[in-house]
Design an enzyme around this catalytic site. Structure first.
Site, mmCIF file in Angstrom:
data_model
loop_
_atom_site.group_PDB
_atom_site.id
_atom_site.type_symbol
_atom_site.label_atom_id
_atom_site.label_comp_id
_atom_site.label_asym_id
_atom_site.label_seq_id
_atom_site.Cartn_x
_atom_site.Cartn_y
_atom_site.Cartn_z
ATOM 1 N N ASP A 444 -47.796 20.958 -54.774
ATOM 2 C CA ASP A 444 -47.213 22.252 -54.407
ATOM 3 C C ASP A 444 -47.578 23.301 -55.444
ATOM 4 O O ASP A 444 -47.849 24.449 -55.116
ATOM 5 C CB ASP A 444 -45.691 22.136 -54.271
ATOM 6 C CG ASP A 444 -45.014 21.599 -55.533
ATOM 7 O OD1 ASP A 444 -45.680 20.907 -56.327
ATOM 8 O OD2 ASP A 444 -43.825 21.878 -55.721
ATOM 9 N N ARG A 448 -44.681 24.006 -63.086
ATOM 10 C CA ARG A 448 -43.272 23.735 -63.419
ATOM 11 C C ARG A 448 -42.975 22.235 -63.322
ATOM 12 O O ARG A 448 -43.882 21.428 -63.085
ATOM 13 C CB ARG A 448 -42.357 24.535 -62.492
ATOM 14 C CG ARG A 448 -42.399 24.095 -61.056
ATOM 15 C CD ARG A 448 -41.346 24.846 -60.240
ATOM 16 N NE ARG A 448 -41.420 24.460 -58.844
ATOM 17 C CZ ARG A 448 -41.443 25.318 -57.846
ATOM 18 N NH1 ARG A 448 -41.398 26.619 -58.047
ATOM 19 N NH2 ARG A 448 -41.481 24.879 -56.594
ATOM 20 N N ASP A 449 -41.708 21.893 -63.468
ATOM 21 C CA ASP A 449 -41.334 20.464 -63.443
ATOM 22 C C ASP A 449 -41.283 19.955 -61.999
ATOM 23 O O ASP A 449 -40.263 19.491 -61.525
ATOM 24 C CB ASP A 449 -39.982 20.273 -64.136
ATOM 25 C CG ASP A 449 -38.915 21.181 -63.543
ATOM 26 O OD1 ASP A 449 -39.234 21.963 -62.616
ATOM 27 O OD2 ASP A 449 -37.757 21.116 -63.994
ATOM 28 N N GLU A 450 -42.402 20.093 -61.306
ATOM 29 C CA GLU A 450 -42.491 19.622 -59.931
ATOM 30 C C GLU A 450 -43.882 19.023 -59.711
ATOM 31 O O GLU A 450 -44.038 17.830 -59.749
ATOM 32 C CB GLU A 450 -42.183 20.763 -58.960
ATOM 33 C CG GLU A 450 -41.737 20.236 -57.611
ATOM 34 C CD GLU A 450 -40.785 21.154 -56.878
ATOM 35 O OE1 GLU A 450 -40.261 22.110 -57.472
ATOM 36 O OE2 GLU A 450 -40.578 20.904 -55.678
ATOM 37 N N ASP A 457 -46.731 21.293 -47.683
ATOM 38 C CA ASP A 457 -47.682 22.213 -48.297
ATOM 39 C C ASP A 457 -49.106 21.729 -48.022
ATOM 40 O O ASP A 457 -49.993 22.498 -47.641
ATOM 41 C CB ASP A 457 -47.467 22.309 -49.807
ATOM 42 C CG ASP A 457 -46.026 22.635 -50.185
ATOM 43 O OD1 ASP A 457 -45.113 22.054 -49.591
ATOM 44 O OD2 ASP A 457 -45.821 23.469 -51.084
ATOM 45 N N TRP A 509 -43.235 18.554 -42.629
ATOM 46 C CA TRP A 509 -43.671 17.859 -43.843
ATOM 47 C C TRP A 509 -44.182 16.467 -43.425
ATOM 48 O O TRP A 509 -45.350 16.149 -43.617
ATOM 49 C CB TRP A 509 -42.512 17.783 -44.836
ATOM 50 C CG TRP A 509 -42.416 19.003 -45.715
ATOM 51 C CD1 TRP A 509 -42.657 19.039 -47.062
ATOM 52 C CD2 TRP A 509 -42.081 20.350 -45.336
ATOM 53 N NE1 TRP A 509 -42.496 20.327 -47.530
ATOM 54 C CE2 TRP A 509 -42.140 21.143 -46.514
ATOM 55 C CE3 TRP A 509 -41.738 20.973 -44.156
ATOM 56 C CZ2 TRP A 509 -41.874 22.511 -46.509
ATOM 57 C CZ3 TRP A 509 -41.473 22.333 -44.147
ATOM 58 C CH2 TRP A 509 -41.546 23.085 -45.302
ATOM 59 N N GLU A 721 -45.634 31.541 -54.481
ATOM 60 C CA GLU A 721 -44.770 30.701 -53.645
ATOM 61 C C GLU A 721 -43.941 31.541 -52.679
ATOM 62 O O GLU A 721 -43.742 31.179 -51.534
ATOM 63 C CB GLU A 721 -43.822 29.907 -54.561
ATOM 64 C CG GLU A 721 -42.859 29.016 -53.821
ATOM 65 C CD GLU A 721 -42.113 28.078 -54.767
ATOM 66 O OE1 GLU A 721 -42.075 28.370 -55.980
ATOM 67 O OE2 GLU A 721 -41.586 27.060 -54.287
ATOM 68 N N HIS A 742 -48.982 28.620 -55.693
ATOM 69 C CA HIS A 742 -48.554 27.776 -54.578
ATOM 70 C C HIS A 742 -49.508 28.090 -53.432
ATOM 71 O O HIS A 742 -49.511 29.200 -52.936
ATOM 72 C CB HIS A 742 -47.140 28.209 -54.181
ATOM 73 C CG HIS A 742 -46.124 27.147 -54.283
ATOM 74 N ND1 HIS A 742 -45.713 26.637 -55.483
ATOM 75 C CD2 HIS A 742 -45.402 26.497 -53.329
ATOM 76 C CE1 HIS A 742 -44.768 25.717 -55.251
ATOM 77 N NE2 HIS A 742 -44.581 25.612 -53.947
#
Ligand code: BGC
Length: 922
Positions: A444, A448-450, A457, A509, A721, A742
């Protein structure tokens, strides 16, 4: 005539990749004929012919499977000979592929060591005694590994002695169920460098990552370092020797004291050397090792800073001029004991360094100097960044810093430029979104913490990615991994793949399971992806059917729906849900997925399945029509996305009624988009395919919030995003979920390829295409080169005047194009034209202007808002104040002379003439 692009399973010379049987593909170029008439494939196993197809008319150059029983660790060479319809013949060069260990048992043992406070380096001198003719390393190290061959044990690990130029091996997948090992050719290196050293880091496997691992101690997949390696050596005298990991290996410690994906890396060069220690063998069970699926991740580009900024807070910040993903190289000198700290961020705020939108990800690099001039580079982490705050270096020179752009190997095959600089920037931003988020997994976001493989996506961006890059092998790995996750979840597709233990699912998704393989097939023409994914596609639809039960249960579970759309009724700034009924979206995609399984079954020859899933789709769509459409054809899901879905998926029995609704929906919000993740990916395509191409272009060229050019005007170098990630004042709108890289909304690039440049596949793999560019005055021109699986297409158009267009087209060998000349006079073409291979060109005056034509019959608000018409109205005394708000939706003609407005009939007449003149101007 020559034969080019010779590939095996869509790769150049694959070494050790998972394959049941080799699938060969190639292209013919510079031929006089127009198609291939016959071809022959010969394959040799270690020099002995093992397959000869003979000259045959049944060989497909997009994918021919040779029925060979492959042997493990074996080199095959192959050659293709092809003949055209004119009798020309050519031979390709000799190409090779080599199998990995396949199902062969490992003689090595998994070894490990204490976690310790420094990253381990496993070491073994390989006692090679004789002249080497071939040597291979088969290896997997967990969390991440870097392998080196050095001359002596004492030698430092240096890039020059690194094996393979890959980063982040053994890559990221559902480590619970399978592990990938890599194969390297070490023949030359081993002749002079017999010490194998393997440096391990924690990476995705052992570091904090995902939603359920707040610290390294909670890592979802594993807590301990692991290494398995086998070195197979063939000697010139014909003998063979195998060295493998066992308790005779030793371990020492590197100077990396901390590393993980989110937080970065720490290295301390003042630390003392640690003596060698024995390793331990692993006693618990480890998931099976598989031949690799992941394509290499490498440094693909280098970017130099455009500036060194001294911020008002006295910070030193390097500006790369581009938001990118990767690592870096920095050369410097610092006195012994000096700590250097680098922090990475995407945007400045108030001219200062900023990284709060990375949430808990520290995204930093810390280094303690040993007082030696150094060049540093992290080993096991990456960053998504444009700005780097540097502390601890006196005399920092921007030229000493190099950003290393890192992503998976995928050749660029689509090259597109237009006559509009802002649109070119948008295309570039979408492409950078791809480059920044295709690091083994389609993620995605990279900062960041992802940084996770969100299926939704990935799904919406797949066609765009396939226009830009040859991503077959990349997606094959992701989809294979997706299927391994499904197997433990009875067909359910987790929202992120690999799941890292997060097993929830949702429509759109999870529908990645059907939509992505189908898209890959459409773009590459290779049915192998359908064959490999067929069980996964089916399992997903069957899963929904089970949840749906008798009471439409699929509509009742949580769905992200039109995520981040702007039309939720509560209008809260931090609202993430959209205004479109999620149950409706879920059912539309359920039907669509069932339909794709039916299509795949048809392609693969599974007739009974094809019928079963076709009937299922019809049943679902009938129930949607019953529930969400009025008897007269109106769609009750009256949002932009709701109506787009009705048109795109052919749900509307009276499309004109829905088109009218959709136009009204847009008008009511000043022709601005309100769509989120679901609607945006199909927005411009569906408008264009429903005859509203001018509206699609208006949305593209809208410079105000919300819109793509709004971001460009604020200096975006990647796609954001959220539509409002940054406000007009340059302030970031929130920190909770706000990435500036994103790719999801970058899916608009698909429409630019498909409709602005005008090239789309009619038959899978672009063997047959549609060429139908839609011109627009604001775009001015478009030029596309697309190296499809079937050959290279060229489409370019340019407006010589406002109405005079020159279109040039090139169709490659063996291909066919349906041509639709947009707004062409009848004399030039009436009806579709079919083109064979060759170069063509047309110049003509279009039958209508290539811009939106305004008349006084348009709504007053629109004429007052449009930049082309507002000054004309003003010139004749008509402004916002002249018309009461309740009449703004009336046409200007209706307003003229009305007692409730200040618009005279004479003014309307004068405006009418002026607008006519604008329409006709060239
Ligand atoms: C991610 C998305 C993802 C979404 C799920 C976010 O945190 O960044 O892109 O699809 O969650 O709705």
């Amino acid at each position: 005539m020559k034969i080019t692009n010779c590939k095996v399973n869509h790769m150049d010379h694959p070494l050790g990749y998972a394959m049941e049987q080799p699938r060969f593909s190639w292209l013919i170029e510079d031929a006089g004929g127009s198609c291939m008439e016959a071809a022959r494939i010969q394959v040799w196993e270690e020099g002995t012919l093992c397959h000869d197809s003979g000259m045959s008319e049944n060989l497909d150059y997009m994918g021919y499977t040779a029925p060979i029983e492959l042997e493990p660790r074996t080199r095959y060479t192959w050659q293709v000979t092809a003949r055209t319809d004119l009798g020309e013949e050519a031979e390709s060069g000799i190409h090779w592929f080599e199998t990995g260990k396949m199902d062969e048992a490992w003689t090595g043992h998994w070894i490990t060591c204490d976690r310790g406070s420094r990253m381990p380096v496993f070491q073994k001198r390989l006692p090679v005694s004789k002249e080497i003719s071939r040597a291979r390393l088969y290896i997997c190290g967990l969390g991440l590994y870097e392998a080196y061959l050095t001359e002596t044990e004492a030698q430092a690990l240096h890039a020059d002695s690194r094996i393979g130029k890959e980063l982040f091996t053994p890559y990221c997948n559902n480590y619970k169920d399978w592990l990938q090992y890599q194969t390297y050719d070490i023949t030359e290196a081993l002749k002079t460098r017999p010490v194998l050293q393997v440096h391990l880091g924690v990476g995705w496997y052992m570091g904090r990552f995902g939603f359920f691992c707040p610290s390294d101690e909670d890592a979802y997949y594993g807590r301990n370092f692991r290494l398995m390696a086998e070195i197979h050596v063939d000697y010139a005298d014909g003998s063979h020797e195998v060295f493998a990991t066992d308790e005779s290996w030793q371990v020492w410690r590197s100077n990396i004291t901390f590393t993980n994906i989110y937080d970065g890396e720490h290295r301390d060069d003042t630390l003392p050397e640690v003596p060698l220690e024995p390793v331990q063998t692993v006693t618990e069970s480890v998931p099976p090792l598989t031949d690799r699926y992941s394509v290499p991740v490498r440094v693909q580009e280098e970017v130099k800073p455009i500036a060194l900024l001294h911020t008002p807070k006295k910070e030193l910040v390097l500006d790369l001029g581009q938001n990118l993903t990767g690592t870096f190289r920095l050369g410097f000198f610092a006195p012994k004991g000096q700590e250097i700290r680098l922090q990475f961020g995407e945007v400045l705020q108030e001219d200062r360094f900023y990284n709060e939108n990375l949430r808990s990800a520290k995204a930093e690099y810390r280094y303690i100097s040993d007082g030696v001039q150094r060049e540093i580079s992290p080993a096991f982490t990456f960053y998504g960044y444009r700005y780097v705050k540097v502390e601890g270096i006196d005399n920092l020179h921007p030229e000493d810093f190099t950003a290393l752009v890192v992503h998976s190997d995928m050749a660029q095959i689509g090259h597109l430029t237009t006559g509009n600089e802002k649109i070119n920037r948008l295309i570039s931003n979408a492409h950078w979104g791809l480059k920044g988020n295709f690091l083994d997994v389609p993620t995605d976001c990279p900062q960041r913490d992802e940084r996770m493989g969100w299926t939704g996506d990935a799904q919406v961006f797949t066609p765009t990615a396939l226009y830009f890059r040859d991503a077959y092998a990349f997606y094959r790995k992701y989809l294979h991994d997706l299927h391994t996750e499904q197997q433990a979840l009875r067909g359910k597709v987790p929202n992120v793949v690999p799941s890292f233990g997060y097993h929830a699912t949702a429509c759109v998704w999870g529908d990645a399971a059907t939509i992505m393989p189908w898209a890959v097939y459409q773009f590459t023409g290779d049915t192998a992806i359908l064959r490999e994914q067929y069980e996964s596609m089916k399992a997903w639809v069957d899963y929904i059917t089970r949840i749906d039960g008798e009471n439409q249960g699929w509509k009742q579970v949580f769905h992200f729906g039109d995520w981040l759309a702007l039309d939720h009724p509560d209008h809260r700034a931090d609202q993430v849900l959209g205004g479109t009924d999620e149950g409706y979206i879920a059912y539309v995609y359920y039907g669509h997925s069932a339909g794709l399984v039916a299509e795949a079954a048809k392609v693969l020859g599974y007739q009974a399945d094809a019928e079963h899933y076709r009937v299922l789709k019809e049943k679902i769509y009938a129930s949607i029509r019953y529930e969400y459409f009025t008897p007269m054809g109106k769609c009750c899901v009256d949002t932009q996305t709701g109506l787009l879905l009705a048109l795109k998926f052919g749900l509307a029995e009276h499309p004109n009624v829905v088109i009218r609704q959709l136009k009204k929906r847009f008008e009511q919000v000043g022709n601005k988009l309100q769509t989120g993740f679901v609607g945006t990916s199909m927005l411009c395509n569906t408008l264009t395919e429903s005859g509203m191409e001018r509206l699609a272009y208006d949305l593209l060229f809208n410079e105000e919030y919300p819109g793509w050019l709004y971001e460009i005007n604020l200096g975006a170098t990647t796609v954001w995003e959220r539509w409002n990630s940054i406000g007009p004042d340059g302030k970031i709108s929130s920190t909770g979920m706000n990435s500036l890289n994103h790719y999801s909304y970058g899916a608009v690039a698909e429409w630019i390829f498909r409709h602005c440049a005008g090239l789309s596949p009619v038959e899978p793999g672009f063997r047959k295409v549609r060429i139908a560019p839609i011109y627009d005055l604001r775009l001015g021109s478009a030029a596309l080169i697309y190296q499809s699986a079937a050959g290279t297409y060229r489409v370019s158009w340019k407006l010589e005047t406002a109405r005079r267009v020159k279109l040039e087209v090139e169709v490659p060998f063996g291909c066919e194009a349906e041509l639709k000349l947009y707004l062409a006079p009848e004399s030039l073409c009436d009806g579709p034209v079919c083109l064979g291979p060759g170069k063509y060109s047309w110049t003509y005056r279009t039958t209508a202007p290539l811009k939106r034509v305004y008349t006084v019959d348009d709504k007053a608000w629109e004429l007052l808002a449009a930049p082309e018409t507002a000054p004309v109205l003003a010139e004749h005394g008509v402004t916002g104040q002249s018309i009461a708000p309740q009449h703004l939706m009336d046409s200007l003609r209706q307003c003229g002379g009305s007692p409730e407005t200040l618009v005279t009939v004479e003014a309307v007449q004068a405006i009418e003439q002026a607008l006519q003149a604008i329409a006709e101007a060239e």
